[in-house]
Design a protein around this motif. Structure first.
Motif, short mmCIF file in Angstrom:
data_model
loop_
_atom_site.label_atom_id
_atom_site.label_comp_id
_atom_site.label_asym_id
_atom_site.label_seq_id
_atom_site.Cartn_x
_atom_site.Cartn_y
_atom_site.Cartn_z
N GLU A 25 -68.88 -37.58 -96.35
CA GLU A 25 -69.05 -38.73 -97.06
C GLU A 25 -68.72 -39.51 -95.74
O GLU A 25 -67.72 -39.29 -94.93
N GLY A 26 -69.93 -40.51 -95.40
CA GLY A 26 -69.48 -41.29 -94.03
C GLY A 26 -70.17 -40.69 -92.81
O GLY A 26 -70.21 -41.67 -91.68
N GLN A 27 -70.51 -39.48 -92.77
CA GLN A 27 -70.92 -38.97 -91.55
C GLN A 27 -72.46 -39.33 -91.22
O GLN A 27 -73.14 -39.40 -92.18
N ASP A 28 -72.65 -39.57 -89.99
CA ASP A 28 -73.95 -39.97 -89.82
C ASP A 28 -74.97 -38.97 -90.02
O ASP A 28 -74.69 -37.79 -89.43
N ILE A 29 -76.22 -39.43 -90.59
CA ILE A 29 -77.26 -38.37 -90.80
C ILE A 29 -78.41 -38.45 -89.74
O ILE A 29 -78.84 -37.67 -89.11
N VAL A 30 -78.59 -39.83 -89.83
CA VAL A 30 -79.89 -40.28 -88.98
C VAL A 30 -79.72 -41.59 -88.30
O VAL A 30 -78.87 -42.33 -88.68
N ILE A 31 -80.30 -41.75 -87.15
CA ILE A 31 -80.08 -43.09 -86.43
C ILE A 31 -81.31 -43.65 -86.17
O ILE A 31 -82.22 -43.00 -85.69
N LEU A 32 -81.51 -44.92 -86.85
CA LEU A 32 -82.97 -45.53 -86.71
C LEU A 32 -82.73 -46.79 -85.56
O LEU A 32 -81.67 -47.02 -85.08
N GLU A 33 -83.99 -46.93 -85.15
CA GLU A 33 -83.98 -48.02 -84.21
C GLU A 33 -84.79 -49.03 -84.59
O GLU A 33 -86.16 -48.83 -85.26
N SER A 34 -84.35 -50.11 -84.50
CA SER A 34 -85.12 -51.31 -85.20
C SER A 34 -84.67 -52.66 -84.46
O SER A 34 -83.54 -52.86 -84.20
N MET A 35 -85.72 -53.41 -84.19
CA MET A 35 -85.43 -54.65 -83.02
C MET A 35 -84.62 -54.43 -82.02
O MET A 35 -83.50 -55.16 -81.60
N LYS A 36 -84.70 -53.23 -81.25
CA LYS A 36 -83.83 -52.86 -80.22
C LYS A 36 -82.38 -52.57 -80.54
O LYS A 36 -81.71 -52.40 -79.62
N MET A 37 -82.14 -52.21 -81.74
CA MET A 37 -80.71 -51.83 -82.12
C MET A 37 -80.85 -50.53 -82.83
O MET A 37 -81.61 -49.96 -83.43
N GLU A 38 -79.73 -49.79 -82.46
CA GLU A 38 -79.74 -48.44 -83.25
C GLU A 38 -78.75 -48.64 -84.53
O GLU A 38 -77.65 -49.08 -84.39
N ILE A 39 -79.15 -48.17 -85.59
CA ILE A 39 -78.47 -48.34 -86.73
C ILE A 39 -78.44 -47.00 -87.55
O ILE A 39 -79.21 -46.23 -87.84
N PRO A 40 -76.97 -46.60 -87.46
CA PRO A 40 -76.72 -45.23 -88.21
C PRO A 40 -76.72 -45.31 -89.63
O PRO A 40 -76.27 -46.00 -90.12
N ILE A 41 -77.30 -44.04 -90.34
CA ILE A 41 -77.51 -44.00 -91.55
C ILE A 41 -76.54 -43.02 -92.04
O ILE A 41 -76.88 -41.72 -91.58
N ALA A 42 -75.82 -43.16 -92.71
CA ALA A 42 -74.55 -42.27 -93.11
C ALA A 42 -74.87 -41.57 -94.41
O ALA A 42 -75.26 -42.16 -95.53
N ALA A 43 -74.38 -40.42 -94.77
CA ALA A 43 -74.30 -39.75 -95.88
C ALA A 43 -73.35 -40.68 -96.97
O ALA A 43 -72.03 -41.02 -96.58
#
Length: 70
Positions: A25-43
C-alpha cells in the motif's frame, strides 16, 4: 481486487511495476506526465499486480484503470 485509477488525464510516462510483482500500500505503480509535471499513482492496497491496463506512452483520462491488484 483493487483497480488502480488515474487521478487526472495525462500520458503514462513510466510503469514502475510488472505483472506478478508484490506491491505494498502506498507504493508507486505508474507515473503520469501532465502539464510537464510527473504525478505518481500509488497502490491503495497491498497485493500482487494481476494486470497492467496501459503501456508507457499511452494517454489516459481521469479515472481510467491503470492496473489491477489482487
Amino acid at each position: 481486487m483493487q483497480e488502480v485509477k488515474a487521478s487526472m488525464a495525462g500520458n503514462v510516462w513510466k510503469i514502475v511495476v510488472s505483472v506478478g510483482e508484490q506491491v505494498e500500500e502506498g507504493q508507486d505503480i505508474v507515473i503520469l506526465e501532465s502539464m510537464k509535471m510527473e504525478i505518481p499513482i500509488a497502490a491503495e492496497a497491498s497485493g500482487t499486480v494481476k494486470e497492467l491496463k496501459v503501456a508507457e506512452g499511452d494517454f489516459v483520462n481521469d479515472e481510467d484503470v491503470l492496473a489491477v491488484i489482487e
